[in-house]
Motif scaffolding. Structure first.
Motif, short mmCIF file in Angstrom:
data_model
loop_
_atom_site.label_atom_id
_atom_site.label_comp_id
_atom_site.label_asym_id
_atom_site.label_seq_id
_atom_site.Cartn_x
_atom_site.Cartn_y
_atom_site.Cartn_z
N ILE A 98 -13.49 18.29 -6.68
CA ILE A 98 -13.85 19.02 -5.47
C ILE A 98 -14.11 18.00 -4.38
N GLU A 99 -13.50 18.21 -3.22
CA GLU A 99 -13.60 17.21 -2.17
C GLU A 99 -13.42 17.84 -0.79
N LEU A 100 -13.90 17.12 0.21
CA LEU A 100 -13.59 17.42 1.61
C LEU A 100 -12.41 16.54 1.98
N ARG A 101 -11.36 17.16 2.50
CA ARG A 101 -10.17 16.37 2.80
C ARG A 101 -9.53 16.84 4.11
N VAL A 102 -8.75 15.95 4.68
CA VAL A 102 -7.91 16.28 5.83
C VAL A 102 -6.59 16.81 5.30
N VAL A 103 -6.26 18.04 5.70
CA VAL A 103 -4.96 18.62 5.33
C VAL A 103 -4.05 18.47 6.54
N ARG A 104 -2.97 17.76 6.37
CA ARG A 104 -2.10 17.41 7.49
C ARG A 104 -1.30 18.61 7.99
N GLY A 105 -1.14 18.67 9.31
CA GLY A 105 -0.32 19.69 9.95
C GLY A 105 1.12 19.23 10.06
N LYS A 106 1.94 20.01 10.72
CA LYS A 106 3.38 19.73 10.80
C LYS A 106 3.66 18.39 11.48
N ALA A 107 2.97 18.12 12.59
CA ALA A 107 3.24 16.87 13.33
C ALA A 107 2.87 15.65 12.49
N SER A 108 1.74 15.72 11.78
CA SER A 108 1.32 14.59 10.95
C SER A 108 2.27 14.38 9.79
N LYS A 109 2.72 15.47 9.18
CA LYS A 109 3.67 15.35 8.07
C LYS A 109 4.98 14.74 8.55
N LYS A 110 5.41 15.16 9.74
CA LYS A 110 6.64 14.61 10.30
C LYS A 110 6.51 13.12 10.55
N ALA A 111 5.28 12.69 10.88
CA ALA A 111 5.02 11.26 11.12
C ALA A 111 4.81 10.49 9.82
N GLY A 112 4.89 11.20 8.67
CA GLY A 112 4.78 10.53 7.38
C GLY A 112 3.36 10.37 6.87
N LEU A 113 2.39 11.08 7.48
CA LEU A 113 1.00 10.96 7.03
C LEU A 113 0.73 11.91 5.87
N SER A 114 -0.09 11.46 4.93
CA SER A 114 -0.46 12.27 3.77
C SER A 114 -1.88 12.81 3.94
N ASP A 115 -2.22 13.86 3.16
CA ASP A 115 -3.59 14.36 3.16
C ASP A 115 -4.54 13.22 2.82
N LYS A 116 -5.77 13.31 3.34
CA LYS A 116 -6.71 12.21 3.16
C LYS A 116 -8.06 12.74 2.67
N THR A 117 -8.61 12.16 1.62
CA THR A 117 -9.91 12.54 1.10
C THR A 117 -11.01 11.87 1.93
N LEU A 118 -11.98 12.69 2.41
CA LEU A 118 -13.08 12.16 3.21
C LEU A 118 -14.36 12.03 2.39
N ALA A 119 -14.56 12.93 1.44
CA ALA A 119 -15.76 12.88 0.61
C ALA A 119 -15.52 13.64 -0.68
N GLU A 120 -16.07 13.15 -1.77
CA GLU A 120 -15.96 13.83 -3.07
C GLU A 120 -17.28 14.47 -3.44
N LEU A 121 -17.24 15.75 -3.84
CA LEU A 121 -18.42 16.42 -4.36
C LEU A 121 -18.47 16.29 -5.87
N SER A 122 -17.33 16.31 -6.49
CA SER A 122 -17.24 16.04 -7.93
C SER A 122 -15.91 15.36 -8.18
N LYS A 123 -15.94 14.39 -9.04
CA LYS A 123 -14.74 13.60 -9.28
C LYS A 123 -13.79 14.33 -10.23
N GLY A 124 -12.52 14.20 -9.92
CA GLY A 124 -11.52 14.69 -10.85
C GLY A 124 -11.18 13.61 -11.84
N THR A 125 -10.28 13.92 -12.73
CA THR A 125 -9.81 12.94 -13.70
C THR A 125 -8.47 12.40 -13.21
#
Length: 555
Positions: free
Chosen positions: A225-252
């Motif tokens: 579970i995390e707070l993340r930036v979900v990229r929009g169309k312009a960011s995806k077109k620019a090659g940017l990926s989603d970005k994790t800002l903070a973790e509430l619980s770690k995944g495996t």
């Protein structure tokens, strides 16, 4: 007389100031209300009667307007009055959507905003909030800033809306979301099995984001579970990926193996850190494996995704074309005048030098522009494009290296722009990954698509070239690059690295820059590398030492 005196007294009555609002009262009835901190005509203390056009306020925003507009926006946002906060911005629709999502989608509560000291129209502020999701919570704190500008329509002061003011990692069109991560985390490993982290390799933040986006769901991990930036169309077109800002619980995390060489990556990080806006990539020519990629700025990944004019490093591709066409030969005499006019443009050499009676090899080694421009009229408009695509595997948008990348652009052009393309200007665009691949193709004799993750990891197909250079052209091209490394513009940087080596320098002019971007591409043994220092000046002096140090390190 008594009646007239009472009317006159009423007309002399001053406006009453109540609760920060000026109310003009006539005969006991309020006919207008204007806040002391308002903008436009209100800020100038004017009222406009029916049928009278309001004067548009111009000029820079005042200190009072900046303070009050920022305060009004931040107060409304903190209190959850989304509509009122959005109304204080230059784009109320975009502001409403993102500010509403701050609570609804990002699950941020207990918001506290503290305004800092304004500087001109810019106002810094700090943010504190709590991320709360399904019984799990954690604090969040960061700094941001907003800018107050005048609205074009009426001159009123408003907050210049951009998503970055909500969080600095947001681009316009992006959103904040808290929940189970869209993809599980990954544990990226170098070729020796060591963990790749941004603590060890600060340049690789975007690479790690890209690896997670590509392999998170297939590498065997489990989402947290995390707070993340979900990229929009312009960011995806620019090659940017989603970005994790903070973790509430770690995944495996799942495990992803890369081709990165830890010692070369560390060296690359060190080399670019010594210069502003420097980027470099190291490849293995015999396989296409990416051994290192680094940027001195740890934001946008110029090394793998940049799109810059490559300057004279493009002459490696152009030379292969001219030799193929019989328009140049390494040891034959070739023109190198001070200037040459083509398509209405007058092209110059650096400091207008000329080589009288010199060979093509001499022109290549000294990076003579006119030696290439003079051949433009003998080439078809699509010749350079086809050479880049068919032989060097560039500009087809089909590379799959394992993370987002750009594989170059060599558009079909005519007249002066065609001539400019021959020397890496015009519409030609490359990055260090592309130009390292060019040197690698010369060294290997054939194109191997670069990759960071082995294609066996996901059974993807790598791009391939449709043809290879003839033995004669390849031999001459290697001769040109070897001579440049030993006796030309690359000699100082490449000193002591021979004899199995070759290089080409480049300087690319950019509008608005006092100094050109400095480029350098080279190979030594089974290593090829390329680098750029933006606004650095001549490539031999700037990018050259970076590339040469890595070629020496990898020996």
């Amino acid at each position: 007389m008594g009646k007239r005196r009472r009317v006159a007294e009423r007309r002399r009555t001053r406006p009453a100031v109540v609760g920060g609002v000026i109310a003009v009262v006539v005969g006991g009835v309020a006919v207008g209300a204007y806040t002391l901190s308002g903008g436009g005509a209100e800020a100038e203390g004017r009222t406009a009667s029916a049928g009278t056009q309001k004067k548009v306020r111009t000029g820079p925003v005042t200190a009072l307007e900046t303070q009050t507009t920022a305060g009004r926006f931040l107060t409304a946002w903190q209190q959850g009055r989304t509509a009122q906060a959005a109304a204080s911005t230059s784009d109320s629709a975009a502001a409403t959507a993102l500010l509403a999502g701050y609570t609804k989608d990002a699950h941020l509560t207990g918001l506290t905003l503290a305004q800092g000291t304004p500087s001109g129209g810019k106002v810094p502020f700090s943010v504190k909030a709590t991320i709360a999701y399904k019984g799990v919570s954690r604090p969040l704190a960061y700094d941001s800033a907003l800018t107050v500008v005048r609205r074009a329509a009426d001159g009123a002061p408003v907050v210049d809306w951009h998503a970055a003011l909500v969080h600095p990692d947001l681009k316009d069109g992006d959103t904040l979301v808290t929940g189970e991560s869209g993809t599980p985390p990954v544990r990226a490993l170098d070729r020796d099995g060591g963990a790749i982290t941004t603590a060890a390799y600060p340049s690789l933040g975007s690479v790690l984001d890209g690896l997670r986006a590509k392999y998170g769901k297939t590498a065997g991990g489990r989402a947290g579970i995390e707070l993340r930036v979900v990229r929009g169309k312009a960011s995806k077109k620019a090659g940017l990926s989603d970005k994790t800002l903070a973790e509430l619980s770690k995944g495996t995390p799942g495990t992803v193996h890369t081709t990165l060489n830890p010692s070369l990556q560390s060296a690359a990080e060190h080399e670019v850190a010594g210069r502003d806006r420097a980027s470099v990539v190291v490849l293995r020519p015999s396989t296409g494996e990416i051994l290192a990629a680094a940027n001195s700025g740890h934001g946008f990944d110029t090394a793998l995704q940049g799109s810059l004019a490559p300057g004279s490093t493009m002459k490696v591709i152009t030379s292969s074309l001219l030799i193929d066409k019989g328009l140049a030969s390494a040891d034959k005499e070739h023109p190198c005048p001070k200037t040459f006019t083509y398509g209405g443009w007058k092209f110059h050499n650096d400091d207008d030098f000329e080589i009288k009676g010199g060979t093509f090899k001499a022109s290549f080694a000294r990076s003579c522009n006119t030696a290439f421009i003079s051949q433009a009229g003998k080439l078809k408009d699509d010749d350079l494009t086809r050479q880049a695509q068919d032989v060097f595997g560039l500009a087809r948008d089909d590379w799959a290296i394992g993370v987002p990348s750009f594989d170059g652009a060599v558009p079909v052009q005519s007249a002066a722009q065609k001539a400019a393309s021959l020397i890496g200007q015009g519409g030609v665009r490359m990055n260090p990954l592309n130009m390292a691949s060019v040197a690698a193709t010369v060294k290997a004799g054939t194109f191997h698509q670069p990759y960071l993750v082995s294609p066996s990891a996901d059974h993807r197909k790598l791009a391939s070239a449709s043809r290879t250079l003839s033995a004669s052209t390849l031999s001459q091209l290697r001769e040109l690059m070897a001579y440049t490394a030993s006796s030309g513009t690359a000699a100082q940087a490449m000193a002591g690295l021979g004899p199995d080596y070759g290089a080409k320098t480049g300087s690319a002019e950019v509008d608005g820059q006092k100094k050109p971007n400095g480029w350098f591409t080279a190979y030594r043994g089974d290593l090829a590398a390329a680098g750029v220092v933006q606004a650095g000046g001549h490539g031999g002096d700037t990018a050259g030492p970076i590339v040469a140090a890595l070629l020496k390190k990898g020996a």
